[in-house]
Design a protein around this motif. Structure first.
Motif, PDB file in Angstrom:
ATOM      1  N   TYR A 310       0.753  -1.373  -0.005  1.00  0.00           N
ATOM      2  CA  TYR A 310       0.148   0.027  -0.031  1.00  0.00           C
ATOM      3  C   TYR A 310       0.751   1.257   0.017  1.00  0.00           C
ATOM      4  O   TYR A 310       1.975   1.243   0.587  1.00  0.00           O
ATOM      5  CB  TYR A 310      -0.975  -0.091   0.992  1.00  0.00           C
ATOM      6  CG  TYR A 310      -2.076  -0.977   0.890  1.00  0.00           C
ATOM      7  CD1 TYR A 310      -3.290  -0.532   0.009  1.00  0.00           C
ATOM      8  CD2 TYR A 310      -2.124  -1.980   1.521  1.00  0.00           C
ATOM      9  CE1 TYR A 310      -4.215  -1.440  -0.002  1.00  0.00           C
ATOM     10  CE2 TYR A 310      -3.233  -2.924   1.348  1.00  0.00           C
ATOM     11  CZ  TYR A 310      -4.124  -2.639   0.534  1.00  0.00           C
ATOM     12  OH  TYR A 310      -5.418  -3.327   0.458  1.00  0.00           O
ATOM     13  N   ILE A 334      -8.910   2.253   4.930  1.00  0.00           N
ATOM     14  CA  ILE A 334      -7.484   2.359   5.184  1.00  0.00           C
ATOM     15  C   ILE A 334      -6.816   1.526   6.351  1.00  0.00           C
ATOM     16  O   ILE A 334      -5.930   1.353   6.732  1.00  0.00           O
ATOM     17  CB  ILE A 334      -6.810   3.666   5.075  1.00  0.00           C
ATOM     18  CG1 ILE A 334      -7.538   4.704   6.160  1.00  0.00           C
ATOM     19  CG2 ILE A 334      -7.294   4.443   3.702  1.00  0.00           C
ATOM     20  CD1 ILE A 334      -7.036   5.884   6.406  1.00  0.00           C
ATOM     21  N   VAL A 338      -3.077   1.100   5.846  1.00  0.00           N
ATOM     22  CA  VAL A 338      -2.306   2.056   4.968  1.00  0.00           C
ATOM     23  C   VAL A 338      -1.735   3.099   6.102  1.00  0.00           C
ATOM     24  O   VAL A 338      -2.534   3.749   6.721  1.00  0.00           O
ATOM     25  CB  VAL A 338      -3.144   2.800   4.127  1.00  0.00           C
ATOM     26  CG1 VAL A 338      -2.721   4.151   3.107  1.00  0.00           C
ATOM     27  CG2 VAL A 338      -3.928   1.859   2.922  1.00  0.00           C
ATOM     28  N   THR A 340      -0.985   6.667   7.152  1.00  0.00           N
ATOM     29  CA  THR A 340      -1.939   7.675   6.905  1.00  0.00           C
ATOM     30  C   THR A 340      -1.442   8.905   7.767  1.00  0.00           C
ATOM     31  O   THR A 340      -1.207   8.838   8.935  1.00  0.00           O
ATOM     32  CB  THR A 340      -3.534   7.591   7.049  1.00  0.00           C
ATOM     33  OG1 THR A 340      -3.664   6.273   6.365  1.00  0.00           O
ATOM     34  CG2 THR A 340      -4.248   8.770   6.759  1.00  0.00           C
TER      35      THR A 340
END
Ligand SMILES: Nc1ncnc2c1ncn2[C@@H]1O[C@H](COP(=O)(O)OP(=O)(O)OP(=O)(O)O)[C@@H](O)[C@H]1O
Ligand SMILES: [Mg+2]
Ligand SMILES: [Zn+2]
Lengths: 372, 198
Positions: A310, A334, A338, A340
């Motif tokens: 990712y 997410i 992921v 972030t």
């Protein structure tokens, strides 16, 4: 993949700042003009060697400083890779694992980043140029050779347009050189178009179900590629080349009259439809926003499909702008997979369980402090 | 900063050289002041002589102190092959390799409408004339592997093709006198893959 640490030196309003980030969610809280966007931009620049908001690299160097530097370590395929981008009045350098990379296409792709900022609404509302930039950046970060073709294409295009301007003034001049540039242009144009078609098919595949999810099943998203030549999307570059050749032959005189190149990837566009209506023209603010969000989320999945990991997601000032439903849709997608970065002036607008697990930083005049 | 006029003039001259900024120019100028007078005189003479005594070969365009140049004048070299390059430095680089026994033609640039350079502004017309007068069987196009170099090669190829002369394109790794711009350019990594027919 994720950024383990980032060090900024004389970058924008940062003097010297080293931060270690969380693998998952990092929330950066700060008043206006403290350096939130600058930080997001730094991560973006580390991936692309270019800012998302200015074409002028000089602006990235702290005022009065001689040079500016962004260093980071990215964990990718269980390997921690040092990356570095340095700007000075002599230009910029990008280093992968401490080794300078002379070519953009050899550096880009080392780290994949998806950014979502308020101006991404322009993806739907803005000029065709914004949409072309979106496609080009996304294909480029997973297929570096695309950047090479794009660079060559732009260079040839400039030469060709300059020549067309000359021919416009001297209509009886020899057109051999024009034919040379047309051949060169087509060589790259057909590969660019082929790659864009392939990208679009994947983008649709991911964006459609995502859009349906965000709109609670009410909206069906469609994406059309509006090409300046008449060619179907499932053909290869050889076929595209032939169509370009015929077309350029046909319009040669018209191009000379106008003094510019009339056909090619630089003239193409994307059209978004929601329930068969053009979103750019007829979509509500909310529909346009949902469309932009669907595209960004689709990008995340698409990169995972291509790269096997990712990308890093940057959410600059957008999370608090989304309504609760869209917010949690995004965060659910997410969650846990992921890395972030979320910037906001206040954490109050964000009510989601992921935030309770997030690493919180506060930022004040270019100083970043870890809160927990 | 105020410098006595002779120094200012010297600094100004140095900044006319490529890659030399004001700071370096000042450093060089002060270095010259500390040099022995004889060395400075030699230096000045070399500069002037290089400019005065070197001309371009009337046949191939290469820099030379006698016309025609030593390469054009060398009857041991194969006159049936001409290698077309952009810059005299390309000739010097090729000569270092010692493999090539044909002759040269130096274009002094590449076609670029953007910079206002057309085929007549570089040594293309003289090449075409040469092909009419001399018995040439093969033309090797060794222009730089960037957009302008490629376009120039393709242009020459289109002009010469009808004559039946064999035309090949050599792709070198890095352009010798070329500019490698960071952002948009990737040199084709076709280095020394041999010549391909155009
Ligand atoms: N090259 C530079 N050198 C020094 N400071 C700069 C430079 N470029 C921008 N700045 C300053 O950085 C500050 C922070 O900008 P930034 O865009 O990161 O703010 P922000 O925290 O995102 O604010 P907002 O909440 O309004 O979006 C601005 O006040 C700007 O003046
Ligand atoms: Mg901001
Ligand atoms: Zn000569």
């Amino acid at each position: 993949m994720y950024i383990e640490e980032l060090t900024l030196t004389n970058y924008r309003n940062y003097d010297k700042q080293k931060v270690v980030f969380d693998k998952k969610i990092n929330v950066i809280i700060g008043e206006n003009a403290q350096g939130k966007t600058n930080l997001m931009e730094a991560i973006y620049v580390l991936a692309f060697t270019k800012s998302h908001r200015t074409p002028r690299d000089k602006e990235l160097i702290k005022w009065d400083a001689e040079y500016g530097k962004i260093e980071g370590r990215v964990l990718k395929r269980n390997q921690s890779i040092p990356l570095e981008v340095i700007f000075s009045n002599k230009g910029k350098k990008a280093k992968f694992n401490h080794i300078e990379q002379k070519r953009l296409s050899e550096y880009i792709g080392a780290m994949n980043v998806v950014m979502f900022a308020p101006e991404d609404l322009n993806l739907v509302k803005g000029s065709p140029q914004e949409r072309r930039k979106f496609i080009d950046m996304e294909i480029g970060q997973t297929q570096p050779v695309y950047i090479y073709h794009l660079g060559q294409y732009q260079r040839i295009l400039k030469e060709r347009n300059a020549l067309l301007k000359d021919l416009q003034r001297k209509p009886n001049a020899d057109s051999t050189m024009l034919k040379v540039y047309t051949d060169q242009l087509i060589e790259h144009a057909s590969i660019i178009l082929e790659r864009r078609f392939q990208f679009l098919q994947k983008l649709r595949k991911w964006a459609q179900p995502i859009h349906q999810g965000i709109s609670r099943g009410n909206e069906q998203l469609n994406i059309d590629y509006d090409a300046s030549i008449d060619v179907s999307e499932d053909v290869n570059s050889e076929k595209i080349r032939i169509v370009y050749e015929e077309h350029f032959n046909h319009i040669e005189q018209k191009e000379i009259d106008r003094g510019t190149t009339l056909v090619g990837p630089h003239r193409d566009d994307l059209i978004f439809y929601v329930n068969d209506k053009n979103v750019q023209t007829y979509g509500s603010q909310g529909q346009q926003r949902t469309t932009a969000l669907s595209l960004k989320l689709a990008e995340i999945e698409l990169i995972f499909e291509e790269v096997g990991e990712y990308p890093i997601l940057l959410l600059d000032d957008v999370l608090s702008e989304l309504d609760d439903y869209r917010q949690s849709h995004l965060l659910n997608t997410i969650q846990g997979k992921v890395q972030t970065f979320v910037t906001t002036t206040s954490i109050d607008g964000i009510a989601h369980e992921t935030i309770s697990e997030a690493e919180i930083f506060t930022i004040h005049e270019g100083q970043l402090v870890e809160e927990r | 900063m105020y410098y006595p006029e002779p120094i200012s003039k010297l600094v100004d001259s140095f900044t006319k050289l490529p890659g030399i900024g004001p700071k370096t120019a000042v450093r060089l100028a002060f270095f010259v002041l500390d040099m022995k007078e004889d060395d400075v005189l030699d230096f000045a003479k070399s500069l002037v002589n290089a400019k005065r005594e070197l001309t371009h070969c009337s046949v191939c365009g290469h820099i030379t102190d006698k016309d025609p140049c030593r390469i054009c004048d060398d009857s041991d070299r194969d006159g049936s092959i001409i290698c077309v390059v952009q810059d005299p430095r390309d000739v010097i680089a090729m000569e270092k390799m010692k493999d090539y026994r044909g002759k040269y033609h130096v274009l002094h640039g590449a076609i670029s409408p953007m910079d206002g350079i057309g085929p007549e502004d570089i040594n293309v017309p003289s090449l075409i004339e040469r092909l009419k007068d001399e018995e040439v069987e093969e033309l090797i196009l060794a222009t730089n592997p960037n957009v302008e170099g490629e376009a120039t090669a393709m242009y020459i190829s289109r002009l010469v093709k009808p004559s039946g002369i064999r035309i090949t394109r050599i792709a070198h790794g890095l352009p010798v006198g070329g500019d490698l711009e960071y952002a948009d350019e990737v040199t084709l990594s076709k280095a020394l893959e041999g010549r391909r027919d155009l």
